[in-house]
Design a protein around this motif. Structure first.
Motif, PDB file in Angstrom:
ATOM      1  N   LYS A  10       0.723  -0.979  -0.007  1.00  0.00           N
ATOM      2  CA  LYS A  10      -0.018  -0.001  -0.047  1.00  0.00           C
ATOM      3  C   LYS A  10       0.696   1.336  -0.018  1.00  0.00           C
ATOM      4  O   LYS A  10       0.526   2.169  -0.847  1.00  0.00           O
ATOM      5  CB  LYS A  10      -0.932  -0.137   1.218  1.00  0.00           C
ATOM      6  CG  LYS A  10      -1.790   1.154   1.252  1.00  0.00           C
ATOM      7  CD  LYS A  10      -2.845   1.212   2.364  1.00  0.00           C
ATOM      8  CE  LYS A  10      -3.905   2.242   2.139  1.00  0.00           C
ATOM      9  NZ  LYS A  10      -4.896   2.190   3.074  1.00  0.00           N
ATOM     10  N   SER A  24      -0.878  -5.413 -12.251  1.00  0.00           N
ATOM     11  CA  SER A  24      -1.725  -6.057 -13.034  1.00  0.00           C
ATOM     12  C   SER A  24      -0.967  -7.136 -13.939  1.00  0.00           C
ATOM     13  O   SER A  24      -1.468  -8.358 -14.251  1.00  0.00           O
ATOM     14  CB  SER A  24      -2.497  -4.889 -13.949  1.00  0.00           C
ATOM     15  OG  SER A  24      -3.309  -4.139 -13.212  1.00  0.00           O
ATOM     16  N   ASN A  29      -5.258  -8.077  -9.273  1.00  0.00           N
ATOM     17  CA  ASN A  29      -6.245  -6.941  -9.849  1.00  0.00           C
ATOM     18  C   ASN A  29      -5.865  -5.527  -9.563  1.00  0.00           C
ATOM     19  O   ASN A  29      -5.850  -4.960  -8.425  1.00  0.00           O
ATOM     20  CB  ASN A  29      -7.488  -7.177  -9.005  1.00  0.00           C
ATOM     21  CG  ASN A  29      -8.450  -6.354  -9.718  1.00  0.00           C
ATOM     22  OD1 ASN A  29      -8.503  -5.453 -10.511  1.00  0.00           O
ATOM     23  ND2 ASN A  29      -9.865  -6.663  -9.322  1.00  0.00           N
ATOM     24  N   SER A  31      -6.653  -2.618 -11.370  1.00  0.00           N
ATOM     25  CA  SER A  31      -7.350  -1.686 -11.914  1.00  0.00           C
ATOM     26  C   SER A  31      -7.620  -0.543 -10.910  1.00  0.00           C
ATOM     27  O   SER A  31      -7.970   0.595 -11.422  1.00  0.00           O
ATOM     28  CB  SER A  31      -8.861  -2.268 -12.301  1.00  0.00           C
ATOM     29  OG  SER A  31      -9.752  -2.780 -11.108  1.00  0.00           O
ATOM     30  N   SER A  32      -7.576  -0.436  -9.575  1.00  0.00           N
ATOM     31  CA  SER A  32      -7.513   0.669  -8.806  1.00  0.00           C
ATOM     32  C   SER A  32      -6.603   0.084  -7.474  1.00  0.00           C
ATOM     33  O   SER A  32      -6.587  -0.958  -7.276  1.00  0.00           O
ATOM     34  CB  SER A  32      -9.009   0.918  -8.453  1.00  0.00           C
ATOM     35  OG  SER A  32      -9.436   0.070  -7.606  1.00  0.00           O
ATOM     36  N   ASP A  34      -7.673   0.215  -4.633  1.00  0.00           N
ATOM     37  CA  ASP A  34      -8.904  -0.251  -3.628  1.00  0.00           C
ATOM     38  C   ASP A  34      -8.835  -1.803  -4.040  1.00  0.00           C
ATOM     39  O   ASP A  34      -8.882  -2.626  -3.092  1.00  0.00           O
ATOM     40  CB  ASP A  34     -10.205   0.645  -3.675  1.00  0.00           C
ATOM     41  CG  ASP A  34     -10.134   1.753  -2.878  1.00  0.00           C
ATOM     42  OD1 ASP A  34      -9.062   1.985  -1.974  1.00  0.00           O
ATOM     43  OD2 ASP A  34     -10.985   2.620  -3.172  1.00  0.00           O
ATOM     44  N   ASP A  35      -8.880  -1.839  -5.356  1.00  0.00           N
ATOM     45  CA  ASP A  35      -9.203  -3.271  -5.842  1.00  0.00           C
ATOM     46  C   ASP A  35      -7.841  -4.239  -5.356  1.00  0.00           C
ATOM     47  O   ASP A  35      -7.986  -5.244  -5.052  1.00  0.00           O
ATOM     48  CB  ASP A  35      -9.378  -3.517  -7.312  1.00  0.00           C
ATOM     49  CG  ASP A  35     -10.737  -3.008  -7.716  1.00  0.00           C
ATOM     50  OD1 ASP A  35     -11.847  -2.771  -6.809  1.00  0.00           O
ATOM     51  OD2 ASP A  35     -11.312  -2.678  -8.907  1.00  0.00           O
ATOM     52  N   LEU A  36      -6.725  -3.546  -5.605  1.00  0.00           N
ATOM     53  CA  LEU A  36      -5.515  -4.167  -5.214  1.00  0.00           C
ATOM     54  C   LEU A  36      -5.480  -4.619  -3.789  1.00  0.00           C
ATOM     55  O   LEU A  36      -5.324  -5.794  -3.260  1.00  0.00           O
ATOM     56  CB  LEU A  36      -4.154  -3.596  -5.739  1.00  0.00           C
ATOM     57  CG  LEU A  36      -3.211  -3.940  -5.429  1.00  0.00           C
ATOM     58  CD1 LEU A  36      -2.823  -5.573  -6.171  1.00  0.00           C
ATOM     59  CD2 LEU A  36      -1.796  -3.275  -5.802  1.00  0.00           C
ATOM     60  N   ASP A  38      -8.028  -4.869  -1.651  1.00  0.00           N
ATOM     61  CA  ASP A  38      -9.091  -5.922  -1.240  1.00  0.00           C
ATOM     62  C   ASP A  38      -8.392  -7.376  -1.699  1.00  0.00           C
ATOM     63  O   ASP A  38      -8.628  -8.253  -1.074  1.00  0.00           O
ATOM     64  CB  ASP A  38     -10.280  -5.701  -2.280  1.00  0.00           C
ATOM     65  CG  ASP A  38     -11.011  -4.534  -1.651  1.00  0.00           C
ATOM     66  OD1 ASP A  38     -10.720  -3.933  -0.506  1.00  0.00           O
ATOM     67  OD2 ASP A  38     -11.910  -4.317  -2.405  1.00  0.00           O
ATOM     68  N   GLU A  39      -7.447  -7.442  -3.088  1.00  0.00           N
ATOM     69  CA  GLU A  39      -6.898  -8.564  -3.175  1.00  0.00           C
ATOM     70  C   GLU A  39      -5.816  -8.964  -2.146  1.00  0.00           C
ATOM     71  O   GLU A  39      -5.725 -10.391  -2.035  1.00  0.00           O
ATOM     72  CB  GLU A  39      -6.496  -8.777  -4.629  1.00  0.00           C
ATOM     73  CG  GLU A  39      -6.003 -10.022  -5.092  1.00  0.00           C
ATOM     74  CD  GLU A  39      -5.881  -9.997  -6.589  1.00  0.00           C
ATOM     75  OE1 GLU A  39      -5.376 -10.935  -7.009  1.00  0.00           O
ATOM     76  OE2 GLU A  39      -6.170  -9.085  -7.254  1.00  0.00           O
ATOM     77  N   GLU A  42      -4.066  -4.759   3.045  1.00  0.00           N
ATOM     78  CA  GLU A  42      -3.280  -3.210   3.279  1.00  0.00           C
ATOM     79  C   GLU A  42      -2.193  -3.633   3.834  1.00  0.00           C
ATOM     80  O   GLU A  42      -1.241  -2.607   3.842  1.00  0.00           O
ATOM     81  CB  GLU A  42      -4.184  -2.410   4.059  1.00  0.00           C
ATOM     82  CG  GLU A  42      -5.534  -2.270   3.104  1.00  0.00           C
ATOM     83  CD  GLU A  42      -6.228  -0.948   3.463  1.00  0.00           C
ATOM     84  OE1 GLU A  42      -5.622  -0.326   4.508  1.00  0.00           O
ATOM     85  OE2 GLU A  42      -7.300  -0.747   3.240  1.00  0.00           O
TER      86      GLU A  42
END
Length: 59
Positions: A10, A24, A29, A31-32, A34-36, A38-39, A42
C-alpha cells in the motif's frame, strides 16, 4: 522511500501510483488501488505477494 522486499504494498502504491499497472501485469487486480488492496491486503509486504505469484525477488 527505497522499495525492497520488506516494503508495504500500500505504501508503494501511494508513493508511486505509476507502479499500479505493474501489479496487473503479474496477475493481480490492479484496476484501482482499492481493488488491489482488497486482493492482497493493506498490510502485505512486497515479499509476500511475490511469493504468492512465484516471482523471484531478485528480479
Amino acid at each position: 522511500m527505497k522499495i525492497n522486499s520488506q516494503s508495504n504494498v500500500k505504501e508503494i502504491i501511494n508513493k508511486y501510483p505509476q507502479t499500479l499497472p505493474i501489479f496487473s501485469t503479474v496477475g493481480f487486480n490492479g484496476s484501482s488501488i482499492d481493488d488491489l488492496m482488497d486482493e492482497v491486503g493493506e498490510t502485505s509486504m512486497l515479499k509476500t505477494i511475490l511469493e504468492v505469484k512465484d516471482i523471484n525477488q531478485d528480479q
